[in-house]
Design a protein around this motif. Structure first.
Motif, PDB file in Angstrom:
ATOM      1  N   GLU A 312       0.849  -1.201   0.000  1.00  0.00           N
ATOM      2  CA  GLU A 312       0.000   0.000   0.000  1.00  0.00           C
ATOM      3  C   GLU A 312       0.882   1.248   0.000  1.00  0.00           C
ATOM      4  OE1 GLU A 312      -3.577  -0.647   2.801  1.00  0.00           O
ATOM      5  OE2 GLU A 312      -1.967  -1.909   3.590  1.00  0.00           O
ATOM      6  N   PRO A 313       1.076   1.903  -1.135  1.00  0.00           N
ATOM      7  CA  PRO A 313       2.001   3.036  -1.218  1.00  0.00           C
ATOM      8  C   PRO A 313       1.676   4.175  -0.261  1.00  0.00           C
ATOM      9  CG  PRO A 313       1.310   2.326  -3.404  1.00  0.00           C
ATOM     10  CD  PRO A 313       0.468   1.582  -2.437  1.00  0.00           C
ATOM     11  N   GLY A 314       0.411   4.550  -0.146  1.00  0.00           N
ATOM     12  CA  GLY A 314       0.037   5.650   0.735  1.00  0.00           C
ATOM     13  C   GLY A 314       0.337   5.343   2.184  1.00  0.00           C
ATOM     14  N   ALA A 315      -0.060   4.147   2.642  1.00  0.00           N
ATOM     15  CA  ALA A 315       0.184   3.753   4.030  1.00  0.00           C
ATOM     16  C   ALA A 315       1.676   3.598   4.293  1.00  0.00           C
ATOM     17  CB  ALA A 315      -0.556   2.456   4.333  1.00  0.00           C
ATOM     18  N   CYS A 316       2.395   3.108   3.280  1.00  0.00           N
ATOM     19  CA  CYS A 316       3.852   2.956   3.433  1.00  0.00           C
ATOM     20  C   CYS A 316       4.506   4.313   3.645  1.00  0.00           C
ATOM     21  CB  CYS A 316       4.428   2.268   2.198  1.00  0.00           C
ATOM     22  SG  CYS A 316       6.246   2.177   2.192  1.00  0.00           S
ATOM     23  N   GLY A 317       4.172   5.284   2.785  1.00  0.00           N
ATOM     24  CA  GLY A 317       4.762   6.618   2.918  1.00  0.00           C
ATOM     25  C   GLY A 317       4.455   7.247   4.259  1.00  0.00           C
ATOM     26  N   ALA A 318       3.227   7.076   4.746  1.00  0.00           N
ATOM     27  CA  ALA A 318       2.842   7.642   6.039  1.00  0.00           C
ATOM     28  C   ALA A 318       3.621   6.982   7.177  1.00  0.00           C
ATOM     29  CB  ALA A 318       1.337   7.478   6.250  1.00  0.00           C
ATOM     30  N   ALA A 319       3.819   5.645   7.090  1.00  0.00           N
ATOM     31  CA  ALA A 319       4.558   4.926   8.139  1.00  0.00           C
ATOM     32  C   ALA A 319       6.019   5.368   8.173  1.00  0.00           C
ATOM     33  CB  ALA A 319       4.454   3.425   7.910  1.00  0.00           C
ATOM     34  N   VAL A 320       6.615   5.571   6.996  1.00  0.00           N
ATOM     35  CA  VAL A 320       8.007   6.014   6.946  1.00  0.00           C
ATOM     36  C   VAL A 320       8.136   7.429   7.502  1.00  0.00           C
ATOM     37  CG1 VAL A 320       9.912   6.600   5.400  1.00  0.00           C
ATOM     38  CG2 VAL A 320       8.622   4.483   5.033  1.00  0.00           C
ATOM     39  N   GLN A 321       7.193   8.291   7.172  1.00  0.00           N
ATOM     40  CA  GLN A 321       7.250   9.675   7.648  1.00  0.00           C
ATOM     41  C   GLN A 321       7.172   9.755   9.163  1.00  0.00           C
ATOM     42  OE1 GLN A 321       4.336  12.078   5.639  1.00  0.00           O
ATOM     43  NE2 GLN A 321       5.191  11.644   3.605  1.00  0.00           N
ATOM     44  N   ARG A 322       6.489   8.800   9.775  1.00  0.00           N
ATOM     45  CA  ARG A 322       6.364   8.820  11.241  1.00  0.00           C
ATOM     46  C   ARG A 322       7.701   8.529  11.945  1.00  0.00           C
ATOM     47  NH1 ARG A 322       1.138   6.601  10.102  1.00  0.00           N
ATOM     48  NH2 ARG A 322       1.884   4.458  10.321  1.00  0.00           N
ATOM     49  N   LEU A 323       8.703   8.050  11.188  1.00  0.00           N
ATOM     50  CA  LEU A 323      10.023   7.843  11.784  1.00  0.00           C
ATOM     51  C   LEU A 323      10.730   9.161  12.079  1.00  0.00           C
ATOM     52  CD1 LEU A 323      11.396   4.950   9.513  1.00  0.00           C
ATOM     53  CD2 LEU A 323      10.386   4.742  11.790  1.00  0.00           C
ATOM     54  N   PHE A 324      10.244  10.251  11.473  1.00  0.00           N
ATOM     55  CA  PHE A 324      10.884  11.555  11.618  1.00  0.00           C
ATOM     56  C   PHE A 324       9.997  12.504  12.410  1.00  0.00           C
ATOM     57  CE2 PHE A 324      12.068   9.805   7.456  1.00  0.00           C
ATOM     58  CZ  PHE A 324      13.443   9.711   7.596  1.00  0.00           C
ATOM     59  N   SER A 325      10.648  13.356  13.161  1.00  0.00           N
ATOM     60  CA  SER A 325       9.943  14.450  13.820  1.00  0.00           C
ATOM     61  C   SER A 325      10.178  15.702  12.999  1.00  0.00           C
ATOM     62  CB  SER A 325      10.473  14.661  15.247  1.00  0.00           C
ATOM     63  OG  SER A 325       9.978  15.873  15.781  1.00  0.00           O
ATOM     64  N   SER A 326       9.115  16.413  12.651  1.00  0.00           N
ATOM     65  CA  SER A 326       9.243  17.595  11.794  1.00  0.00           C
ATOM     66  C   SER A 326       9.290  18.894  12.578  1.00  0.00           C
ATOM     67  CB  SER A 326       8.072  17.635  10.802  1.00  0.00           C
ATOM     68  OG  SER A 326       6.836  17.665  11.501  1.00  0.00           O
ATOM     69  N   SER A 327       9.294  18.797  13.898  1.00  0.00           N
ATOM     70  CA  SER A 327       9.268  20.002  14.726  1.00  0.00           C
ATOM     71  C   SER A 327      10.675  20.560  14.913  1.00  0.00           C
ATOM     72  CB  SER A 327       8.655  19.681  16.095  1.00  0.00           C
ATOM     73  OG  SER A 327       8.766  20.795  16.947  1.00  0.00           O
ATOM     74  N   CYS A 328      10.834  21.840  14.613  1.00  0.00           N
ATOM     75  CA  CYS A 328      12.124  22.503  14.820  1.00  0.00           C
ATOM     76  C   CYS A 328      12.173  23.239  16.144  1.00  0.00           C
ATOM     77  CB  CYS A 328      12.398  23.498  13.686  1.00  0.00           C
ATOM     78  SG  CYS A 328      12.792  22.715  12.111  1.00  0.00           S
ATOM     79  N   GLY A 329      11.035  23.471  16.748  1.00  0.00           N
ATOM     80  CA  GLY A 329      11.018  24.187  18.012  1.00  0.00           C
ATOM     81  C   GLY A 329      11.511  25.620  17.833  1.00  0.00           C
ATOM     82  N   ALA A 330      12.265  26.097  18.819  1.00  0.00           N
ATOM     83  CA  ALA A 330      12.761  27.480  18.789  1.00  0.00           C
ATOM     84  C   ALA A 330      14.193  27.555  18.280  1.00  0.00           C
ATOM     85  CB  ALA A 330      12.666  28.080  20.190  1.00  0.00           C
ATOM     86  N   ARG A 331      14.705  26.486  17.697  1.00  0.00           N
ATOM     87  CA  ARG A 331      16.108  26.440  17.306  1.00  0.00           C
ATOM     88  C   ARG A 331      16.355  27.011  15.923  1.00  0.00           C
ATOM     89  NH1 ARG A 331      19.429  21.273  18.912  1.00  0.00           N
ATOM     90  NH2 ARG A 331      20.987  22.894  18.596  1.00  0.00           N
ATOM     91  N   GLY A 332      15.318  27.464  15.253  1.00  0.00           N
ATOM     92  CA  GLY A 332      15.530  28.012  13.921  1.00  0.00           C
ATOM     93  C   GLY A 332      15.534  26.913  12.887  1.00  0.00           C
TER      94      GLY A 332
END
Length: 501
Positions: A312-332
């Protein structure tokens, strides 16, 4: 003896003396010139002890350097049979034994009289970093055995150690820019020069247990933990470099499977990145055998897990993306998991896993981002039978991981390192440049030549070729005249004897 003969001999002697005098004047007055002897060649060996395999690279360079750094070239590469040395945690002697065939090959390449002065290094990367985190004593035993094995050969072994992630990334950057002649190049004047107004390239490396990004940012690096300085060929370089442990391909796919297992809460795991119809069994202990994944407390190590691919390409891409945190916080500005990273700038060479994963799908020829996305979507939407038909010569593991590995590669570049549709064409996927493997070992060897003493060019006084010819002719004339003189003397003595009789 007749007066006429004596006159001839006298003239001959005088002529010989005159010619000898002229020869002396010629040899003294005609200036000699200096000639440079051929530069002596030095050799070096570097073992790349990665998480999944080990390779030995044989390098050489002229003993005379350019602005303190050697002009290094690759002579040969040898792939060590078997897995990486970190896999020998329970059989340390096997790690040392695995290196010997490649060392034997190196001894056939390097001249016997130079072997004992050949600097030899073993650099271990993320696989040994993980083993050290897991069991430091086992890591030390592995290093002891590989050091013992290398020490049995007549080389100048300078130790085995674990490279830091920053070193691994920086050495890869040096390799890239050296091979593309942005650090130093051979000019039309037949000498090595530093290129003017040439932009250096960034380096992207994907191994089995870690990934590295290194480039020269547009401004100062704000986080000193990611700042690297180099001096090569008389020039200083200030770089951004960071390495992410556990985000190499093998460990990332293990994290993906572990996340799917924990989400399922059962022994049956549906894997959206594996081809439809693919099945495999593994135990909880096999899945959670790395510090990169943490087993749930209730999991029994001997429990057998059944993994089924659903494609399932869509579910696969979503599962892989969850390995990363996209939050930069206040660090720029940030990259993977909120780690500080300046915006990517300039051209990049992507090698190792980045190249192999996309090359498997024939996507390393400068294809557009939209075509890369479409191709990965298609392979992730395939069944096990379809994948086998598309790649009949590939191994079972390659077929299984074609979708998750390529999906992870693309997600890492876009979501992790913040490339986009505008900067995507700046990434060039390569395995070699000018028939030299791209990786950290050449950069390491170049850096090490900075501390290996240089040998100056040796000049010798060389007489012009025409002088040697003239001297040879004069010597021949003198020998002929000497022979005539001796013959005449013998004749005179014989004549005197007959007159007395």
């Amino acid at each position: 003896m007749s007066p006429r003969l004596l006159r001839v001999l006298g003239w001959g002697s005088a002529a010989a003396l005159g010619l000898l005098t002229v020869a002396v004047f010629v040899l003294v007055l005609i200036p000699a010139k200096n000639a440079v002897l051929p530069t002596r060649i030095k050799y070096g060996l570097v073992f790349d002890a990665g998480s999944t395999h080990t390779s030995l690279y044989i390098y050489r360079w002229p003993a005379h350097k350019e602005n303190g750094t050697g002009i290094v070239s690759q002579v040969e590469a040898c792939s060590v049979s078997g897995p990486g040395i970190s896999s020998y945690a329970d059989d340390p002697a096997g790690a040392g034994a695995s290196l010997k065939p490649c060392l034997d090959k190196a001894m056939q390449v390097i001249p016997a009289e130079q072997q004992r002065e050949t600097p030899t290094y073993l650099g271990a990367t993320a696989g040994m970093r993980l083993l050290r985190a897991q069991n430091s004593s086992k890591a030390e035993q592995v290093f002891a055995e590989v050091s013992k094995a290398i020490g049995q050969y007549p080389v100048d072994f300078r130790g085995a150690r674990i490279l830091t992630g920053s070193e691994e990334g920086s050495f890869g950057w040096i390799t890239v820019n050296y091979l593309l002649q942005t650090l130093v190049k051979f000019s039309f004047a037949e000498k090595w020069e530093q290129p003017q107004d040439t932009e250096v390239l960034g380096a992207l490396d994907l191994g089995g247990a870690s990934t590295q990004i290194t480039f020269q940012p547009g401004g100062p690096v704000e986080d000193r933990n990611t700042s690297v300085f180099f001096r090569l060929y008389g020039t200083n370089y200030s770089l951004y470099s960071h390495s992410y442990l556990c985000y190499g391909q093998s460990q990332a796919l293990k994290m993906l499977l572990a996340a799917l297992h924990q989400a399922s809460s059962s022994a049956e795991i549906s894997h959206p990145c594996y081809p439809r119809g693919y099945q495999e069994n593994l135990t909880v202990a096999e899945l959670y055998d790395s510090p990169c994944v943490h087993a749930p407390g209730s999991a029994s190590p001997g429990l057998v897990l059944r993994v089924t691919g659903t494609g399932e390409p869509g579910a696969c891409g979503a599962a892989v993306q969850r390995l990363f945190s996209s939050s930069c916080g206040a660090r720029g500005p940030c990259g993977l998991n909120g780690v500080y990273q300046p915006p990517v700038r300039g051209q990049f060479l992507a090698f190792s896993g980045f190249y192999h994963n996309l090359h498997f799908l024939n996507l390393t020829g400068g294809q557009s981002l939209s075509l890369v996305n479409a191709t990965i979507w298609q392979i992730c939407n395939s069944s096990w039978e379809q994948v086998q038909g598309l790649f009949p010569t590939a191994s079972r593991g390659q077929l299984r991981d074609a979708c998750p590995a390529s999906s992870y590669t693309l997600t890492l570049l876009l979501q992790g390192y913040k490339f986009n549709s505008t900067t995507w064409p700046n990434i060039h996927f390569v395995q070699q440049v000018a028939n030299v493997d791209v990786g950290w070992t050449l950069g390491c060897m170049l850096s090490l030549t900075n501390i290996i003493p240089s040998e100056p060019l040796t000049e010798v006084t060389e007489l012009p070729r025409r002088i040697w010819i003239a001297a040879t002719v004069l010597l021949a004339i003198m020998l002929i005249l000497t022979f005539c003189l001796l013959t005449a003397m013998c004749y005179q003595r014989s004549s005197s004897g007959y007159e007395q009789l």
